[in-house]
Scaffold this active site. Structure first.
Site, mmCIF file in Angstrom:
data_model
loop_
_atom_site.group_PDB
_atom_site.id
_atom_site.type_symbol
_atom_site.label_atom_id
_atom_site.label_comp_id
_atom_site.label_asym_id
_atom_site.label_seq_id
_atom_site.Cartn_x
_atom_site.Cartn_y
_atom_site.Cartn_z
ATOM 1 N N ARG A 20 0.906 -1.143 -0.090
ATOM 2 C CA ARG A 20 -0.044 0.164 0.098
ATOM 3 C C ARG A 20 0.849 1.406 -0.005
ATOM 4 O O ARG A 20 1.863 1.209 0.867
ATOM 5 C CB ARG A 20 -1.031 0.007 0.972
ATOM 6 C CG ARG A 20 -2.105 -1.124 1.260
ATOM 7 C CD ARG A 20 -3.143 -0.358 0.076
ATOM 8 N NE ARG A 20 -4.318 -1.196 0.119
ATOM 9 C CZ ARG A 20 -4.246 -2.550 -0.688
ATOM 10 N NH1 ARG A 20 -3.325 -2.550 -1.463
ATOM 11 N NH2 ARG A 20 -5.512 -3.075 -0.724
ATOM 12 N N GLY A 33 -0.036 -5.392 -9.218
ATOM 13 C CA GLY A 33 0.323 -6.559 -8.210
ATOM 14 C C GLY A 33 -0.691 -7.794 -8.726
ATOM 15 O O GLY A 33 -0.409 -8.891 -8.710
ATOM 16 N N HIS A 42 0.068 -0.041 -10.355
ATOM 17 C CA HIS A 42 -0.692 -0.771 -9.262
ATOM 18 C C HIS A 42 -1.124 -2.299 -10.273
ATOM 19 O O HIS A 42 -2.004 -2.602 -10.447
ATOM 20 C CB HIS A 42 -1.752 -0.382 -8.986
ATOM 21 C CG HIS A 42 -2.282 -1.047 -7.680
ATOM 22 N ND1 HIS A 42 -2.859 -0.050 -6.489
ATOM 23 C CD2 HIS A 42 -2.329 -2.026 -7.144
ATOM 24 C CE1 HIS A 42 -3.193 -0.923 -5.706
ATOM 25 N NE2 HIS A 42 -3.096 -2.176 -5.966
ATOM 26 N N GLU A 102 -2.269 7.764 -4.728
ATOM 27 C CA GLU A 102 -2.706 7.247 -5.969
ATOM 28 C C GLU A 102 -4.083 7.741 -6.484
ATOM 29 O O GLU A 102 -4.979 7.417 -5.874
ATOM 30 C CB GLU A 102 -2.761 5.896 -5.844
ATOM 31 C CG GLU A 102 -2.671 4.806 -7.243
ATOM 32 C CD GLU A 102 -2.785 3.328 -6.763
ATOM 33 O OE1 GLU A 102 -3.333 2.340 -7.414
ATOM 34 O OE2 GLU A 102 -1.790 2.960 -6.031
#
Length: 328
Positions: free
Chosen positions: A243, A292, A290, A272
């Site tokens: 995060r 992931g 992002h 973000e």
């Protein structure tokens, strides 16, 4: 089971197979334009939904929850992290909150390992040289990165993803160290050859690579403050796939400008999608949008997990992935 279908509102577009199954099982309202709901749209959604299916970009705070209609009984989050949802407020209203743990573990660990490799070996920087036509041939001293074998990796947060990263790191010859609220079971520690540090500051000062793999909570906000960033060695590499709020991004940008770190790899950001301008365009900083859990398999599995939770609730049972304050 009641023949009446639950009113389920999705805040974003999900994989086609997931949406189709939701339409079969529930009175599902889809977001076909895939545009994030603004505050007014979210407020309207919780007035008509029995089950809200948000994502990590939706702020489901106490004000929104307290303004929801009496029919809202469940928030089935599409994602593992729930720091964007006020769990206490939901529990106080008798609203069940669920998430999708476990299904993105391997994909996120893959990405963390990819960032370690990319930053250490200057892969993105090298690819840009070739793409821009600036490669003029091999030389002995040009574009030298750092080897991984024998280096120390400090993992902050040894949950599912931290352990999955540790297994990959061990295969690359890295020495695994970790900081966690408590040590992992001895068998896991032995399997990974991992060294536990109860003091985060002591571990940070001794690592060649640091990877953040812990959740965002009140206690972990700016876990890597300016003071803690200063404890890292100048040759150290910092990786974050967890995060963005875990790092004081302004302090990190200053550390990068001062060359206080060898390299940085980020897949998440504090504000973000905005990124601190001091991190942009830096040759030793690899930034990803992002990614992931961005595999077809993970997103499908996440959707399936949401459906399982909602179906279990609809059938009058406790959803398997219920989140309660004591877990956070």
């Amino acid at each position: 089971m009641s023949a009446r279908k639950l009113k389920v509102v999705l805040t974003r577009r999900l994989p086609d197979a997931v949406e189709t199954r939701m339409r079969e099982l529930f009175d599902a309202e889809l977001n076909l334009k895939d545009q994030p709901m603004d505050r007014a749209a979210l407020q309207a959604a919780v007035q008509r939904a029995e089950v809200l299916v948000p994502t990590i970009t939706d702020v489901i705070d106490a004000e929104l929850i307290n303004g929801a209609g009496e029919q809202l009984k469940m928030i089935a989050n599409f994602g593992a992290g729930v720091d964007h949802i006020d769990i206490d407020a939901a529990v106080a209203r008798g609203i069940i909150v669920t998430n999708t743990p476990g299904v993105l573990t391997e994909d996120t660990a893959d990405l963390a390992m990819s960032l370690i490799l990319a930053v250490s070996r200057r892969i993105v920087e090298g690819a840009q040289v070739v793409a821009e036509g600036r490669f003029e041939g091999w030389t002995p001293t040009w574009m030298c990165g750092r080897k991984l074998w024998g280096k120390r990796l400090g993992i902050v947060g040894m949950g599912r993803i931290g352990q999955a990263l540790a297994r990959r790191a061990k295969a690359f010859g890295l020495q695994v160290h970790y900081h966690n609220r408590k040590p992992v079971p001895a068998l896991i520690e032995e399997e990974l050859g991992a060294t536990y540090w109860d003091d985060l500051d002591q571990m940070l000062a001794r690592m060649d690579i640091v990877s953040l793999n812990c959740p965002a909570t009140r206690d972990t906000h700016h876990l890597l403050s300016a003071e803690r960033l200063a404890r890292l060695q100048p040759h150290a590499i910092l990786i974050n796939t967890a995060r963005g709020e875990l790092i004081d991004e302004a302090a990190l940008a200053q550390a990068v400008a001062m060359r206080a770190l060898s390299g940085v790899g980020l897949d998440v950001f504090e504000n973000e999608p905005d990124i601190h301008p001091g991190l942009l365009g830096q040759p030793n900083v690899v930034l990803l949008p992002h990614l992931g859990s961005a595999t077809l398999e993970a997103r499908q599995d996440m959707g399936d997990r949401v459906i399982a939770n909602v179906m279990t609730y609809q059938n009058g049972h406790r959803p398997p992935d219920r989140v309660i304050p004591a877990m956070l």
